[in-house]
Design a protein around this motif. Structure first.
Motif, short mmCIF file in Angstrom:
data_model
loop_
_atom_site.label_atom_id
_atom_site.label_comp_id
_atom_site.label_asym_id
_atom_site.label_seq_id
_atom_site.Cartn_x
_atom_site.Cartn_y
_atom_site.Cartn_z
N THR A 24 45.65 21.08 28.00
CA THR A 24 44.83 21.94 27.15
C THR A 24 43.46 22.18 27.78
OG1 THR A 24 45.96 21.00 25.23
CG2 THR A 24 43.95 22.24 24.81
N LEU A 25 42.88 21.16 28.38
CA LEU A 25 41.59 21.32 29.06
C LEU A 25 41.71 22.30 30.22
CD1 LEU A 25 38.61 20.41 29.37
CD2 LEU A 25 39.45 18.64 30.90
N MET A 26 42.77 22.19 31.00
CA MET A 26 42.95 23.10 32.14
C MET A 26 43.12 24.55 31.68
SD MET A 26 42.57 21.44 34.79
CE MET A 26 41.95 19.80 34.61
N VAL A 27 43.89 24.75 30.61
CA VAL A 27 44.07 26.11 30.09
C VAL A 27 42.74 26.65 29.55
CG1 VAL A 27 45.24 27.49 28.33
CG2 VAL A 27 46.51 25.79 29.62
N CYS A 28 41.97 25.79 28.89
CA CYS A 28 40.67 26.21 28.38
C CYS A 28 39.71 26.59 29.52
CB CYS A 28 40.05 25.11 27.52
SG CYS A 28 40.75 24.99 25.88
N ILE A 29 39.71 25.80 30.58
CA ILE A 29 38.85 26.12 31.72
C ILE A 29 39.26 27.46 32.33
CG2 ILE A 29 38.28 25.42 34.08
CD1 ILE A 29 38.26 22.53 33.03
N PHE A 30 40.57 27.73 32.40
CA PHE A 30 41.03 29.02 32.91
C PHE A 30 40.49 30.16 32.06
CE2 PHE A 30 44.11 32.47 32.50
CZ PHE A 30 44.08 32.97 33.80
N PHE A 31 40.57 30.02 30.72
CA PHE A 31 40.14 31.10 29.85
C PHE A 31 38.62 31.23 29.75
CE2 PHE A 31 44.53 31.10 28.29
CZ PHE A 31 44.77 32.46 28.40
N ILE A 32 37.88 30.21 30.16
CA ILE A 32 36.43 30.38 30.25
C ILE A 32 36.13 31.41 31.33
CG2 ILE A 32 34.31 29.28 31.09
CD1 ILE A 32 35.03 26.87 29.48
N PHE A 33 36.84 31.34 32.44
CA PHE A 33 36.61 32.29 33.53
C PHE A 33 37.32 33.62 33.27
CE2 PHE A 33 35.87 28.20 35.63
CZ PHE A 33 34.59 28.44 36.09
N TYR A 34 38.53 33.59 32.73
CA TYR A 34 39.31 34.80 32.53
C TYR A 34 38.79 35.62 31.35
CZ TYR A 34 43.34 37.82 31.78
OH TYR A 34 44.15 38.90 31.61
N GLY A 35 38.36 34.96 30.30
CA GLY A 35 37.91 35.66 29.10
C GLY A 35 39.05 35.87 28.14
N SER A 36 38.84 36.76 27.20
CA SER A 36 39.84 36.98 26.16
C SER A 36 40.90 38.00 26.54
CB SER A 36 39.17 37.38 24.85
OG SER A 36 38.35 38.51 25.07
N GLY A 37 40.65 38.80 27.55
CA GLY A 37 41.64 39.77 27.99
C GLY A 37 41.52 41.10 27.28
N LYS A 38 42.43 41.99 27.65
CA LYS A 38 42.38 43.36 27.15
C LYS A 38 42.93 43.49 25.73
CE LYS A 38 43.03 47.83 29.27
NZ LYS A 38 43.63 48.51 30.41
#
Length: 140
Positions: A115-129
């Motif tokens: 869950t931490l790894m996925v959260c770190i990914f979405f900090i950089f990726y953002g919420s998306g289109k």
């Protein structure tokens, strides 16, 4: 601010439905964890037994459930995703550290780390289109 705009432009150009599904799944998972902690406060108190004598232990207990509940909802809808994930980071880091301070639960460690790894990914990726953030930005 320029860095965030650059990251948002990159994310919008490289958005995919599976990544949005992962974001929604992360939000739903955190929302369900929040409900689980709210309905079973004794489980949450048992998790915090190794650190219950430290200062702020009771504050931490009252922070975890609402942060998962509200943050999970925001992440699932894609509204203020980065801010909601930043609010989750101390909880997830604490969930990983609790395994080393108290009794080791490998299953909980794996779930918290993933869950931490996925959260770190979405900090950089953002919420998306396909998110509320993108929708509201396009309405301006």
């Amino acid at each position: 601010m320029g860095t965030i705009k650059t990251l948002n432009k990159w994310a919008n150009a490289h958005t995919y439905y599976p990544l949005d599904a992962v974001r929604v799944a992360l939000g739903v998972f955190l929302f369900i964890k929040g409900i689980h902690f709210m309905s079973n406060t004794q489980i949450l108190m048992d998790l915090f037994t190794p650190i219950q004598n430290l200062a702020g232990g009771m504050i931490t207990v009252h922070y975890v459930a609402p942060a998962h509940f509200i943050g999970g909802m925001l992440i699932a809808f894609g509204l203020l995703t980065r801010w909601a994930i930043i609010a989750q980071l101390p909880i997830l880091i604490g969930a990983i550290m609790i395994n080393f301070v108290g009794e080791m639960h490998v299953g909980n460690l794996v779930v918290a780390t993933a869950t931490l790894m996925v959260c770190i990914f979405f900090i950089f990726y953002g919420s998306g289109k396909h998110s509320a953030d993108y929708y509201f930005k396009m309405q301006q």
